[in-house]
Enzyme design. Structure first.
Site, PDB file in Angstrom:
ATOM      1  N   ARG A  45      59.902   3.772   4.517  1.00 42.78           N
ATOM      2  CA  ARG A  45      58.603   3.850   3.847  1.00 42.78           C
ATOM      3  C   ARG A  45      58.027   2.464   3.625  1.00 42.78           C
ATOM      4  O   ARG A  45      56.812   2.288   3.493  1.00 42.78           O
ATOM      5  CB  ARG A  45      58.748   4.602   2.524  1.00 42.78           C
ATOM      6  N   TYR A  97      30.102   6.602   6.743  1.00 42.51           N
ATOM      7  CA  TYR A  97      30.837   7.756   7.225  1.00 42.51           C
ATOM      8  C   TYR A  97      31.017   8.777   6.106  1.00 42.51           C
ATOM      9  O   TYR A  97      31.270   8.412   4.955  1.00 42.51           O
ATOM     10  CB  TYR A  97      32.177   7.263   7.768  1.00 42.51           C
ATOM     11  N   ASP A 168      34.108  -2.353   7.434  1.00 40.69           N
ATOM     12  CA  ASP A 168      34.622  -1.258   8.248  1.00 40.69           C
ATOM     13  C   ASP A 168      34.160  -1.518   9.673  1.00 40.69           C
ATOM     14  O   ASP A 168      32.992  -1.315  10.009  1.00 40.69           O
ATOM     15  CB  ASP A 168      34.099   0.085   7.734  1.00 40.69           C
ATOM     16  N   LYS A 193      40.331   5.689  16.426  1.00 37.54           N
ATOM     17  CA  LYS A 193      39.186   5.611  17.327  1.00 37.54           C
ATOM     18  C   LYS A 193      39.489   4.698  18.521  1.00 37.54           C
ATOM     19  O   LYS A 193      40.320   5.023  19.345  1.00 37.54           O
ATOM     20  CB  LYS A 193      37.960   5.136  16.526  1.00 37.54           C
TER      21      LYS A 193
END
Length: 372
Positions: A45, A97, A168, A193
């Site tokens: 983790r 977004y 972003d 993306k």
């Protein structure tokens, strides 16, 4: 080492024991500590060699010392927002977004206010700055109207006040835009993306230069567990190798489709930074090495009928993939945004968004022409 060489080589050193030119995927969840002289690896983790190889490559693309990978772009965004404290304001691009809008809608219960501003106008940012501003969140180009903010100008306003600027950079990708070189403090990516590029893995990343941010983000990620698995990291790193090739092809095809849209009697306004009459064309030309492969336009018919008629363009959300996609933001990506907010921003119910893939440009042009 140049950008395209970094895509292939950084974090991909040959295995010293076997000579593998593609490093093995490390799937272990825990690590034997007696065999480690420096106890670098403790628990999956927190630490993982495959994840670290991806992060090394992502950081190198912006000449930054730090990058952290996350289980999604949303997870990366939530981690960045952990820098904020109750009573602070977050100033954000007004056109963001839909998932970002949903993420921001959770901040009120923590005593954080979100103020949406047209960040294509630096004067608008200057008018709202104050000592209570904890972060400026810039999406450029924006989703779905493709507005372009001047990162250098915004950073120049924020820096004297010590306010971090997060960009972003998902729509541009590091292949077309380098926010840190333009003065930003943090680059955020939905690696789902352009970085992945194949519609087969979800991920996110934060790239930055601050040792303090690195400690804070790593601690947050370890505590909340929003880490990507080793196989996801491997797929993302594999996708990176061909990013420049894909982006170049996608951009060329997008320009051809924009020219076709401008000639169609079924199309109203076309939004694309590469157009000379785009309001921020000059800014885009200055800070981006290409204008991208996402195009938005007003369809002068029934959007749902248009969606039914495309064959090569899949009706789906997302972007940056080898697959070409078409969507209606009001019905899909921006459905979480209230209708009145969409209307105020100019996101009409007839706005369509194309995310151009790498299929043959002539085939895509014919499919779009027939559907229109």
């Amino acid at each position: 080492m140049e950008f395209d060489t970094k895509l292939v080589k950084v974090g991909q050193q040959a295995d010293t024991r076997t000579g593998d030119i593609v490093p093995p995927i490390h799937v272990a969840t825990t690590f034997e500590q007696r065999s480690q002289s420096d106890l670098r690896y403790f628990y999956g983790r927190g630490e993982n060699p495959t994840r670290e190889a991806l992060e090394e490559c992502l950081a190198s693309l912006e000449d930054a010392p730090h990058a952290l990978a996350f289980s999604s772009g949303q997870a990366a965004g939530a981690t960045a927002l952990s820098l904020l404290s109750p009573g602070q304001r977050l100033i954000s691009s007004d056109d963001v977004y839909g998932g970002t809008y949903s993420l921001f809608s959770t901040l009120g219960k923590y005593g954080i206010t979100v103020e949406y501003t047209d960040l294509t106008d630096p004067d608008a940012l200057a008018a709202t700055l104050g000592d209570d501003v904890g972060m400026i969140w810039v999406e450029t180009p924006t989703n779905p109207l493709l507005k372009v903010a001047d990162i250098t100008a915004l950073a120049a306003l924020a820096r004297p006040r010590g306010i971090p600027v997060l960009v972003d950079n998902t729509f541009a990708s590091p292949a077309l835009q380098q926010p840190l070189a333009l003065g930003a403090d943090i680059s955020l990516y939905s690696t789902t993306k352009f970085i992945s590029g194949h519609s087969d893995v979800i991920g996110g990343a934060l790239v930055h230069r601050s040792d303090d941010y690195q400690r804070a983000f790593f601690a947050y990620r370890t505590a909340y567990g929003n880490v990507p698995g080793a196989l996801d990291c491997y797929l993302l790193h594999r996708g990176l190798k061909t990013m420049s090739l894909r982006v170049e092809r996608q951009n060329r095809t997008a320009e051809r489709l924009v020219a076709q849209l401008l000639e169609s009697p079924k199309v109203g306004a076309v939004h694309y930074p590469g157009l000379a009459d785009h309001p921020q064309h000059a800014v885009a030309a200055r800070q981006m090495s290409g204008f991208g492969s996402v195009v938005s336009f007003e369809y002068l018919g029934d959007p749902q009928e248009l969606l039914k008629r495309t064959e090569l363009f899949a009706v789906a959300v997302s972007l940056g993939s080898v697959h070409s996609l078409i969507e209606c933001p009001a019905l899909m990506t921006h459905r979480p945004v209230p209708p009145e907010t969409r209307a105020a921003l100019g996101i009409s119910d007839r706005l369509m968004r194309l995310a151009v893939g790498i299929e043959d440009a002539g085939d895509l042009a014919a499919d779009l022409r027939n559907a229109l």
